[in-house]
Design a protein around this motif. Structure first.
Motif, PDB file in Angstrom:
ATOM      1  N   ARG A 160       0.842  -1.204   0.000  1.00 27.65           N
ATOM      2  CA  ARG A 160       0.000   0.000   0.000  1.00 27.65           C
ATOM      3  C   ARG A 160       0.880   1.257   0.000  1.00 27.65           C
ATOM      4  NH1 ARG A 160      -3.332   0.082   4.638  1.00 27.65           N
ATOM      5  NH2 ARG A 160      -2.613  -1.957   5.316  1.00 27.65           N
ATOM      6  N   LYS A 161       2.010   1.213   0.748  1.00 30.31           N
ATOM      7  CA  LYS A 161       2.961   2.336   0.703  1.00 30.31           C
ATOM      8  C   LYS A 161       3.481   2.528  -0.730  1.00 30.31           C
ATOM      9  CE  LYS A 161       4.902   4.208   4.151  1.00 30.31           C
ATOM     10  NZ  LYS A 161       4.558   5.480   4.862  1.00 30.31           N
ATOM     11  N   ARG A 162       3.697   1.411  -1.443  1.00 30.75           N
ATOM     12  CA  ARG A 162       4.158   1.475  -2.828  1.00 30.75           C
ATOM     13  C   ARG A 162       3.118   2.094  -3.754  1.00 30.75           C
ATOM     14  NH1 ARG A 162       8.459  -1.073  -4.808  1.00 30.75           N
ATOM     15  NH2 ARG A 162       9.737  -1.856  -3.116  1.00 30.75           N
ATOM     16  N   VAL A 163       1.832   1.803  -3.482  1.00 31.34           N
ATOM     17  CA  VAL A 163       0.765   2.377  -4.321  1.00 31.34           C
ATOM     18  C   VAL A 163       0.780   3.904  -4.193  1.00 31.34           C
ATOM     19  CG1 VAL A 163      -1.725   2.507  -4.748  1.00 31.34           C
ATOM     20  CG2 VAL A 163      -0.677   0.304  -4.169  1.00 31.34           C
ATOM     21  N   GLU A 164       0.985   4.391  -2.959  1.00 29.27           N
ATOM     22  CA  GLU A 164       1.080   5.846  -2.757  1.00 29.27           C
ATOM     23  C   GLU A 164       2.208   6.444  -3.579  1.00 29.27           C
ATOM     24  OE1 GLU A 164       1.441   7.482   1.174  1.00 29.27           O
ATOM     25  OE2 GLU A 164      -0.461   8.379   0.572  1.00 29.27           O
ATOM     26  N   LEU A 165       3.350   5.776  -3.532  1.00 30.44           N
ATOM     27  CA  LEU A 165       4.511   6.250  -4.279  1.00 30.44           C
ATOM     28  C   LEU A 165       4.222   6.226  -5.778  1.00 30.44           C
ATOM     29  CD1 LEU A 165       7.514   7.039  -4.406  1.00 30.44           C
ATOM     30  CD2 LEU A 165       8.063   4.609  -4.342  1.00 30.44           C
ATOM     31  N   ALA A 166       3.637   5.111  -6.246  1.00 29.93           N
ATOM     32  CA  ALA A 166       3.329   4.964  -7.672  1.00 29.93           C
ATOM     33  C   ALA A 166       2.328   6.029  -8.120  1.00 29.93           C
ATOM     34  CB  ALA A 166       2.779   3.563  -7.947  1.00 29.93           C
ATOM     35  N   ARG A 167       1.335   6.304  -7.271  1.00 27.41           N
ATOM     36  CA  ARG A 167       0.337   7.322  -7.620  1.00 27.41           C
ATOM     37  C   ARG A 167       0.998   8.687  -7.780  1.00 27.41           C
ATOM     38  NH1 ARG A 167      -4.227   8.278  -3.350  1.00 27.41           N
ATOM     39  NH2 ARG A 167      -2.339   8.938  -2.292  1.00 27.41           N
ATOM     40  N   ALA A 168       1.956   8.999  -6.888  1.00 33.27           N
ATOM     41  CA  ALA A 168       2.683  10.268  -7.009  1.00 33.27           C
ATOM     42  C   ALA A 168       3.474  10.293  -8.324  1.00 33.27           C
ATOM     43  CB  ALA A 168       3.607  10.470  -5.815  1.00 33.27           C
ATOM     44  N   LEU A 169       4.078   9.156  -8.697  1.00 37.39           N
ATOM     45  CA  LEU A 169       4.837   9.098  -9.955  1.00 37.39           C
ATOM     46  C   LEU A 169       3.933   9.273 -11.163  1.00 37.39           C
ATOM     47  CD1 LEU A 169       7.397   6.203  -9.350  1.00 37.39           C
ATOM     48  CD2 LEU A 169       7.858   8.658  -9.463  1.00 37.39           C
ATOM     49  N   CYS A 170       2.681   8.855 -11.033  1.00 37.34           N
ATOM     50  CA  CYS A 170       1.722   8.979 -12.142  1.00 37.34           C
ATOM     51  C   CYS A 170       1.444  10.439 -12.493  1.00 37.34           C
ATOM     52  CB  CYS A 170       0.414   8.259 -11.807  1.00 37.34           C
ATOM     53  SG  CYS A 170       0.591   6.473 -11.952  1.00 37.34           S
ATOM     54  N   MET A 171       1.797  11.368 -11.582  1.00 38.10           N
ATOM     55  CA  MET A 171       1.652  12.792 -11.889  1.00 38.10           C
ATOM     56  C   MET A 171       2.823  13.294 -12.725  1.00 38.10           C
ATOM     57  SD  MET A 171       0.341  14.064  -8.162  1.00 38.10           S
ATOM     58  CE  MET A 171       0.295  15.803  -8.597  1.00 38.10           C
ATOM     59  N   GLU A 172       3.779  12.398 -13.071  1.00 35.38           N
ATOM     60  CA  GLU A 172       4.987  12.760 -13.822  1.00 35.38           C
ATOM     61  C   GLU A 172       5.680  13.962 -13.174  1.00 35.38           C
ATOM     62  OE1 GLU A 172       5.783  10.675 -16.022  1.00 35.38           O
ATOM     63  OE2 GLU A 172       3.936   9.763 -16.744  1.00 35.38           O
ATOM     64  N   PRO A 173       6.000  13.841 -11.867  1.00 37.38           N
ATOM     65  CA  PRO A 173       6.586  14.989 -11.170  1.00 37.38           C
ATOM     66  C   PRO A 173       8.036  15.237 -11.558  1.00 37.38           C
ATOM     67  CG  PRO A 173       6.630  13.074  -9.746  1.00 37.38           C
ATOM     68  CD  PRO A 173       5.903  12.664 -11.001  1.00 37.38           C
ATOM     69  N   LYS A 174       8.491  16.469 -11.285  1.00 38.13           N
ATOM     70  CA  LYS A 174       9.920  16.789 -11.390  1.00 38.13           C
ATOM     71  C   LYS A 174      10.552  16.697 -10.016  1.00 38.13           C
ATOM     72  CE  LYS A 174       9.065  20.059 -15.121  1.00 38.13           C
ATOM     73  NZ  LYS A 174       8.228  21.261 -14.981  1.00 38.13           N
ATOM     74  N   LEU A 175       9.731  16.966  -8.994  1.00 45.63           N
ATOM     75  CA  LEU A 175      10.192  16.880  -7.611  1.00 45.63           C
ATOM     76  C   LEU A 175       9.198  16.026  -6.822  1.00 45.63           C
ATOM     77  CD1 LEU A 175      12.096  17.960  -5.286  1.00 45.63           C
ATOM     78  CD2 LEU A 175      10.394  19.765  -4.962  1.00 45.63           C
ATOM     79  N   LEU A 176       9.746  15.060  -6.095  1.00 43.44           N
ATOM     80  CA  LEU A 176       8.924  14.127  -5.329  1.00 43.44           C
ATOM     81  C   LEU A 176       9.208  14.347  -3.845  1.00 43.44           C
ATOM     82  CD1 LEU A 176       7.027  11.680  -5.742  1.00 43.44           C
ATOM     83  CD2 LEU A 176       9.073  10.256  -5.939  1.00 43.44           C
ATOM     84  N   LEU A 177       8.148  14.549  -3.057  1.00 42.80           N
ATOM     85  CA  LEU A 177       8.293  14.727  -1.610  1.00 42.80           C
ATOM     86  C   LEU A 177       7.806  13.455  -0.928  1.00 42.80           C
ATOM     87  CD1 LEU A 177       6.573  18.276  -1.352  1.00 42.80           C
ATOM     88  CD2 LEU A 177       9.001  17.779  -1.780  1.00 42.80           C
ATOM     89  N   LEU A 178       8.702  12.763  -0.225  1.00 42.23           N
ATOM     90  CA  LEU A 178       8.349  11.494   0.415  1.00 42.23           C
ATOM     91  C   LEU A 178       8.400  11.661   1.935  1.00 42.23           C
ATOM     92  CD1 LEU A 178      10.543   9.065  -1.762  1.00 42.23           C
ATOM     93  CD2 LEU A 178       8.139   9.702  -2.101  1.00 42.23           C
ATOM     94  N   ASP A 179       7.241  11.557   2.595  1.00 44.61           N
ATOM     95  CA  ASP A 179       7.193  11.691   4.058  1.00 44.61           C
ATOM     96  C   ASP A 179       7.190  10.295   4.689  1.00 44.61           C
ATOM     97  OD1 ASP A 179       7.096  12.753   6.592  1.00 44.61           O
ATOM     98  OD2 ASP A 179       5.281  13.941   6.276  1.00 44.61           O
ATOM     99  N   GLU A 180       8.324   9.896   5.217  1.00 42.66           N
ATOM    100  CA  GLU A 180       8.521   8.610   5.891  1.00 42.66           C
ATOM    101  C   GLU A 180       8.074   7.410   5.049  1.00 42.66           C
ATOM    102  OE1 GLU A 180       7.766   8.457  10.036  1.00 42.66           O
ATOM    103  OE2 GLU A 180       8.150  10.578  10.334  1.00 42.66           O
ATOM    104  N   PRO A 181       8.705   7.224   3.873  1.00 40.56           N
ATOM    105  CA  PRO A 181       8.276   6.159   2.955  1.00 40.56           C
ATOM    106  C   PRO A 181       8.491   4.730   3.454  1.00 40.56           C
ATOM    107  CG  PRO A 181      10.305   7.177   2.170  1.00 40.56           C
ATOM    108  CD  PRO A 181       9.802   8.020   3.311  1.00 40.56           C
ATOM    109  N   VAL A 182       9.379   4.514   4.439  1.00 42.07           N
ATOM    110  CA  VAL A 182       9.568   3.133   4.911  1.00 42.07           C
ATOM    111  C   VAL A 182       9.065   2.914   6.335  1.00 42.07           C
ATOM    112  CG1 VAL A 182      11.527   2.777   3.353  1.00 42.07           C
ATOM    113  CG2 VAL A 182      11.969   3.380   5.748  1.00 42.07           C
ATOM    114  N   ALA A 183       8.388   3.940   6.902  1.00 43.68           N
ATOM    115  CA  ALA A 183       7.856   3.790   8.262  1.00 43.68           C
ATOM    116  C   ALA A 183       6.936   2.575   8.321  1.00 43.68           C
ATOM    117  CB  ALA A 183       7.093   5.043   8.666  1.00 43.68           C
TER     118      ALA A 183
END
Ligand code: ADP
Ligand code: MG
Length: 255
Positions: A160-183
């Motif tokens: 589920r943490k990966r889905v959040e990350l993937a969804r952010a990537l789907c916006m084709e960002p230039k800058l990605l902000l990750l708040d505690e991705p492995v918590a």
């Protein structure tokens, strides 16, 4: 010589809540194509900083530039449209399949209007198909290829943490902000996530600002570190430098 424009510049950013200064003239710069870690004890102002960068909180003074653009006064949707995507400390997903959640990440990129899509006009159908193909690629890239049609509620926590990350990537960002991705992840999940994050930098060339308490992980993957304590920047530099900085050690030991 041409100067490389930083991915992100935070200059003297100050945020106050009633009686409390959550960010006190904080400055730092994220170089393009790098992983920059924002670390510090609980209450240091890390999440507040993310909320400033995504336009949710306003600064009392100071400014934020994303590339060449001053985004200090822009609302969240305008900042997102410029190519800043984030994940949250606590997972925020929508009910439905992985594919459905990832398609929501394409929302800001969709040109066809609601009516054209609802009427299934050929142009809208083609656009949807292109989005679906790209979303499938991103699912593969983030290790969710075989979970594409699975309901997110049924996935283990790490996925589920990966889905959040993937969804952010789907916006084709230039800058990605990750708040505690492995918590909350186990060791194997942490190793896999660290690989995905470095691949986002190295393969996709996306600049990353990461807040994380797992110091081992930060020391392995970060190019540069900024240290906050009680809203102030108390140190920064390479992971090696920060690790041996007495002011940083003192902040973590709470003495
Ligand atoms: P961190 O993410 O580094 O743990 P935060 O940015 O969440 O720290 O919080 C920094 C400080 O600001 C804390 O003292 C916190 O209680 C306070 N704070 C954060 N958000 C708010 C808010 N919306 N209203 C009032 N105080 C807040
Ligand atoms: Mg936080």
């Amino acid at each position: 010589p041409t100067r490389e424009v930083p991915a992100l510049v935070v200059e003297g950013a100050t945020v106050r809540f009633a009686g409390l200064t959550a960010m006190d003239a904080v400055s730092f710069t994220v170089a393009p194509g790098t992983i920059h870690a924002l670390i510090g004890p609980n209450g240091a102002g890390k999440s507040t900083c993310f909320n400033v960068l995504s336009g949710v909180y306003r600064t009392a003074s100071g400014c934020v530039r994303f590339g060449d653009v001053d985004v200090t006064a822009l609302p969240p949707h305008r900042i997102a449209a410029l190519g800043v995507a984030r994940t949250f400390q606590n997972i925020v997903l929508t009910r439905g399949t992985v594919a459905h959640n990832l398609m929501l990440g394409r929302h800001t990129l969709t040109r066809a209007g609601f009516t054209a899509t609802a009427l299934r006009l050929p142009s809208a159908v083609r656009e949807q198909r292109r989005h679906r193909e790209r979303v499938r690629e991103i699912a593969e890239f983030t290790g969710l290829g075989d979970r594409f049609d699975t309901q997110v509620d049924l996935l283990p926590y790490g996925d589920r943490k990966r889905v959040e990350l993937a969804r952010a990537l789907c916006m084709e960002p230039k800058l990605l902000l990750l708040d505690e991705p492995v918590a909350g992840m186990n060791t194997a999940e942490r190793v896999a996530m660290a690989q995905t994050i470095t691949a986002i930098r190295d393969t996709l060339g996306i600049s990353i600002l990461i807040v994380e308490h797992d110091m081992g992980l930060i020391m392995r993957i970060a190019d540069e570190v900024t240290v906050l304590d009680f809203g102030r920047r108390i140190g920064g530099g390479t992971p090696e430098h920060v690790q041996s900085d007495p002011a940083v050690i003192r902040a973590y030991l709470g003495t």
